[in-house]
Design a protein around this motif. Sequence first.
Motif, PDB file in Angstrom:
ATOM      1  N   LEU A 176     -50.000 -19.155   2.629  1.00  0.00           N
ATOM      2  CA  LEU A 176     -49.666 -17.834   2.113  1.00  0.00           C
ATOM      3  C   LEU A 176     -49.835 -17.753   0.597  1.00  0.00           C
ATOM      4  CD1 LEU A 176     -48.547 -14.992   2.627  1.00  0.00           C
ATOM      5  CD2 LEU A 176     -46.234 -15.945   2.384  1.00  0.00           C
ATOM      6  N   VAL A 177     -49.487 -18.818  -0.106  1.00  0.00           N
ATOM      7  CA  VAL A 177     -49.595 -18.802  -1.562  1.00  0.00           C
ATOM      8  C   VAL A 177     -51.053 -18.651  -1.990  1.00  0.00           C
ATOM      9  CG1 VAL A 177     -49.208 -20.123  -3.671  1.00  0.00           C
ATOM     10  CG2 VAL A 177     -47.490 -20.151  -1.855  1.00  0.00           C
ATOM     11  N   ASN A 178     -51.956 -19.385  -1.378  1.00  0.00           N
ATOM     12  CA  ASN A 178     -53.370 -19.273  -1.727  1.00  0.00           C
ATOM     13  C   ASN A 178     -53.949 -17.934  -1.289  1.00  0.00           C
ATOM     14  OD1 ASN A 178     -53.846 -21.623  -3.138  1.00  0.00           O
ATOM     15  ND2 ASN A 178     -54.421 -22.812  -1.339  1.00  0.00           N
ATOM     16  N   GLN A 179     -53.429 -17.362  -0.217  1.00  0.00           N
ATOM     17  CA  GLN A 179     -53.887 -16.031   0.183  1.00  0.00           C
ATOM     18  C   GLN A 179     -53.506 -14.992  -0.864  1.00  0.00           C
ATOM     19  OE1 GLN A 179     -52.794 -14.917   4.179  1.00  0.00           O
ATOM     20  NE2 GLN A 179     -53.331 -16.919   5.028  1.00  0.00           N
ATOM     21  N   ILE A 180     -52.286 -15.099  -1.398  1.00  0.00           N
ATOM     22  CA  ILE A 180     -51.849 -14.158  -2.434  1.00  0.00           C
ATOM     23  C   ILE A 180     -52.671 -14.350  -3.703  1.00  0.00           C
ATOM     24  CG2 ILE A 180     -49.905 -13.514  -3.920  1.00  0.00           C
ATOM     25  CD1 ILE A 180     -48.046 -14.250  -1.615  1.00  0.00           C
ATOM     26  N   LEU A 181     -52.921 -15.611  -4.074  1.00  0.00           N
ATOM     27  CA  LEU A 181     -53.742 -15.874  -5.255  1.00  0.00           C
ATOM     28  C   LEU A 181     -55.162 -15.341  -5.071  1.00  0.00           C
ATOM     29  CD1 LEU A 181     -52.637 -19.529  -6.148  1.00  0.00           C
ATOM     30  CD2 LEU A 181     -51.940 -17.401  -7.258  1.00  0.00           C
ATOM     31  N   GLY A 182     -55.707 -15.487  -3.858  1.00  0.00           N
ATOM     32  CA  GLY A 182     -57.046 -14.953  -3.599  1.00  0.00           C
ATOM     33  C   GLY A 182     -57.085 -13.447  -3.670  1.00  0.00           C
ATOM     34  N   ALA A 183     -55.978 -12.784  -3.292  1.00  0.00           N
ATOM     35  CA  ALA A 183     -55.941 -11.324  -3.325  1.00  0.00           C
ATOM     36  C   ALA A 183     -55.971 -10.779  -4.746  1.00  0.00           C
ATOM     37  CB  ALA A 183     -54.692 -10.822  -2.595  1.00  0.00           C
ATOM     38  N   VAL A 184     -55.497 -11.571  -5.717  1.00  0.00           N
ATOM     39  CA  VAL A 184     -55.505 -11.116  -7.115  1.00  0.00           C
ATOM     40  C   VAL A 184     -56.655 -11.746  -7.899  1.00  0.00           C
ATOM     41  CG1 VAL A 184     -53.031 -10.673  -7.115  1.00  0.00           C
ATOM     42  CG2 VAL A 184     -53.865 -12.935  -7.779  1.00  0.00           C
ATOM     43  N   GLY A 185     -57.594 -12.375  -7.190  1.00  0.00           N
ATOM     44  CA  GLY A 185     -58.789 -12.889  -7.845  1.00  0.00           C
ATOM     45  C   GLY A 185     -58.683 -14.299  -8.388  1.00  0.00           C
ATOM     46  N   ILE A 186     -57.684 -15.061  -7.981  1.00  0.00           N
ATOM     47  CA  ILE A 186     -57.520 -16.445  -8.423  1.00  0.00           C
ATOM     48  C   ILE A 186     -57.965 -17.365  -7.298  1.00  0.00           C
ATOM     49  CG2 ILE A 186     -55.896 -18.196  -9.248  1.00  0.00           C
ATOM     50  CD1 ILE A 186     -54.176 -15.962 -10.331  1.00  0.00           C
ATOM     51  N   GLY A 187     -58.773 -18.354  -7.630  1.00  0.00           N
ATOM     52  CA  GLY A 187     -59.253 -19.289  -6.619  1.00  0.00           C
ATOM     53  C   GLY A 187     -58.129 -20.099  -6.008  1.00  0.00           C
ATOM     54  N   ARG A 188     -58.386 -20.607  -4.824  1.00  0.00           N
ATOM     55  CA  ARG A 188     -57.350 -21.377  -4.132  1.00  0.00           C
ATOM     56  C   ARG A 188     -57.088 -22.693  -4.856  1.00  0.00           C
ATOM     57  NH1 ARG A 188     -60.383 -23.535   1.373  1.00  0.00           N
ATOM     58  NH2 ARG A 188     -61.884 -24.916   0.347  1.00  0.00           N
ATOM     59  N   ILE A 189     -55.866 -23.157  -4.745  1.00  0.00           N
ATOM     60  CA  ILE A 189     -55.424 -24.391  -5.389  1.00  0.00           C
ATOM     61  C   ILE A 189     -55.074 -25.410  -4.310  1.00  0.00           C
ATOM     62  CG2 ILE A 189     -53.665 -25.423  -6.876  1.00  0.00           C
ATOM     63  CD1 ILE A 189     -53.427 -22.738  -8.288  1.00  0.00           C
ATOM     64  N   ASP A 190     -55.492 -26.635  -4.527  1.00  0.00           N
ATOM     65  CA  ASP A 190     -55.187 -27.708  -3.572  1.00  0.00           C
ATOM     66  C   ASP A 190     -53.798 -28.273  -3.912  1.00  0.00           C
ATOM     67  OD1 ASP A 190     -55.488 -29.411  -1.496  1.00  0.00           O
ATOM     68  OD2 ASP A 190     -57.014 -30.678  -2.428  1.00  0.00           O
ATOM     69  N   TRP A 191     -52.771 -27.561  -3.478  1.00  0.00           N
ATOM     70  CA  TRP A 191     -51.413 -27.827  -3.931  1.00  0.00           C
ATOM     71  C   TRP A 191     -50.930 -29.231  -3.587  1.00  0.00           C
ATOM     72  CZ3 TRP A 191     -49.239 -24.530  -7.193  1.00  0.00           C
ATOM     73  CH2 TRP A 191     -49.660 -23.197  -7.197  1.00  0.00           C
ATOM     74  N   LEU A 192     -51.164 -29.674  -2.381  1.00  0.00           N
ATOM     75  CA  LEU A 192     -50.548 -30.913  -1.908  1.00  0.00           C
ATOM     76  C   LEU A 192     -51.483 -32.115  -1.947  1.00  0.00           C
ATOM     77  CD1 LEU A 192     -48.604 -29.468   1.169  1.00  0.00           C
ATOM     78  CD2 LEU A 192     -47.798 -29.810  -1.177  1.00  0.00           C
ATOM     79  N   ASN A 193     -52.734 -31.917  -2.339  1.00  0.00           N
ATOM     80  CA  ASN A 193     -53.692 -33.023  -2.367  1.00  0.00           C
ATOM     81  C   ASN A 193     -54.188 -33.357  -3.760  1.00  0.00           C
ATOM     82  OD1 ASN A 193     -53.749 -33.356   0.529  1.00  0.00           O
ATOM     83  ND2 ASN A 193     -54.935 -31.448   0.620  1.00  0.00           N
ATOM     84  N   SER A 194     -53.692 -32.666  -4.756  1.00  0.00           N
ATOM     85  CA  SER A 194     -54.014 -32.966  -6.147  1.00  0.00           C
ATOM     86  C   SER A 194     -52.775 -33.560  -6.808  1.00  0.00           C
ATOM     87  CB  SER A 194     -54.428 -31.683  -6.883  1.00  0.00           C
ATOM     88  OG  SER A 194     -54.471 -31.897  -8.283  1.00  0.00           O
ATOM     89  N   PRO A 195     -52.904 -34.682  -7.517  1.00  0.00           N
ATOM     90  CA  PRO A 195     -51.714 -35.309  -8.100  1.00  0.00           C
ATOM     91  C   PRO A 195     -50.893 -34.368  -8.975  1.00  0.00           C
ATOM     92  CG  PRO A 195     -53.588 -36.803  -8.220  1.00  0.00           C
ATOM     93  CD  PRO A 195     -54.119 -35.490  -7.734  1.00  0.00           C
ATOM     94  N   THR A 196     -51.556 -33.605  -9.838  1.00  0.00           N
ATOM     95  CA  THR A 196     -50.829 -32.702 -10.739  1.00  0.00           C
ATOM     96  C   THR A 196     -50.151 -31.585  -9.966  1.00  0.00           C
ATOM     97  OG1 THR A 196     -52.357 -33.183 -12.546  1.00  0.00           O
ATOM     98  CG2 THR A 196     -51.027 -31.181 -12.720  1.00  0.00           C
ATOM     99  N   TRP A 197     -50.906 -30.933  -9.086  1.00  0.00           N
ATOM    100  CA  TRP A 197     -50.348 -29.797  -8.353  1.00  0.00           C
ATOM    101  C   TRP A 197     -49.320 -30.240  -7.318  1.00  0.00           C
ATOM    102  CZ3 TRP A 197     -50.499 -25.393 -10.498  1.00  0.00           C
ATOM    103  CH2 TRP A 197     -51.597 -24.992 -11.266  1.00  0.00           C
ATOM    104  N   ALA A 198     -49.443 -31.462  -6.844  1.00  0.00           N
ATOM    105  CA  ALA A 198     -48.428 -31.973  -5.917  1.00  0.00           C
ATOM    106  C   ALA A 198     -47.084 -32.104  -6.627  1.00  0.00           C
ATOM    107  CB  ALA A 198     -48.861 -33.318  -5.346  1.00  0.00           C
ATOM    108  N   ARG A 199     -47.111 -32.585  -7.875  1.00  0.00           N
ATOM    109  CA  ARG A 199     -45.872 -32.656  -8.653  1.00  0.00           C
ATOM    110  C   ARG A 199     -45.313 -31.256  -8.911  1.00  0.00           C
ATOM    111  NH1 ARG A 199     -48.641 -36.826 -12.236  1.00  0.00           N
ATOM    112  NH2 ARG A 199     -47.919 -38.853 -11.484  1.00  0.00           N
ATOM    113  N   VAL A 200     -46.197 -30.320  -9.241  1.00  0.00           N
ATOM    114  CA  VAL A 200     -45.761 -28.943  -9.474  1.00  0.00           C
ATOM    115  C   VAL A 200     -45.131 -28.363  -8.212  1.00  0.00           C
ATOM    116  CG1 VAL A 200     -46.561 -26.607 -10.011  1.00  0.00           C
ATOM    117  CG2 VAL A 200     -47.450 -28.555 -11.303  1.00  0.00           C
TER     118      VAL A 200
END
Length: 308
Positions: A150-174
């Motif tokens: 759902l988070v990436n769907q909302i980001l895509g709706a406002v023109g932001i590319g999807r983020i690999d939240w749980l598979n990127s070390p930085t974004w996983a910490r976030v």
Amino acid sequence: MAVQTTYERPVAPARAPSPARRRRRRPTAWLFAGPAAALFALFFAYPLCASLLQSFTTEDAGTTHWAGLDQYRRMIDDPAFLESLFNTGIILVVQVPVMIGLALVLAVLLNQSWLRFRGTWRAVYFLPAVTTLVAYAVVFQVLLKTDGGLVNQILGAVGIGRIDWLNSPTWARVSLIASLTWRWTGYNAVILLAGLQAIGKEQYEAAAIDGAGTLSTYTRVILPQLRPVALFCVITSTIGTLQLFDENYVLTRGGPDDATLTPVVYLYKVGFQQLDFGYAAAIAWVVVALIAAISALQYVAFGRERRR
């Protein structure tokens, strides 16, 4: 006319029970305290002492050997354990101050007299604290999926590319910090709100008479009196961070690349996956020592500031 007087017998002072009577009371006291004491000794004191003893041992081919401090020395050269301490330090330095700050702002808002349905808002913000740890971690895992989350769907709706939240070390910490903040901000806000409500209205009125503005009233009058409650929130949040297990284990299993590995998750892997119980017990006692040391430092720092 005669005045009738009444004679009151002086009351003798209560005497302490005799030693013989105190001895007769002891069996009754132990009758009630005995079951609780037995359960405490069986399920807490004995495992605690056994784990401490086990941290000084090692196993070789099913045989237990005394290892002294070898298990503790092993941590110094263990990159995974050092990485877990580094990750916990990041969460502690970033998440706890942000969460306490948001909780304080939220508590001030919930304490305003002009706010309608205050009881409902308090219940809403406290609701995440009563959800089970695993359940809300699973919900965040679904929300933060790279594909279809759902988070990436909302980001895509406002023109932001999807983020690999749980598979990127930085974004996983976030993601982990965001989930912890979501769950515990309302809990700490309710505690801080109780502290705010214990401060009398005359404090606000006296500050207004002295010409203090809203910001000066809170920074110079209210916050100093709220320090003991804030100290409780900081210490309990620190302890929870050092014991962190459920959220990061469900979300990322400590990955990717050990980016969300914490000492307790590493303890679980060492003890229940590698079956190295001596080393796992040593890790547990290091975590206990860290909790005691950091909590003591925070208490001393807040106490020194209060004495000033």
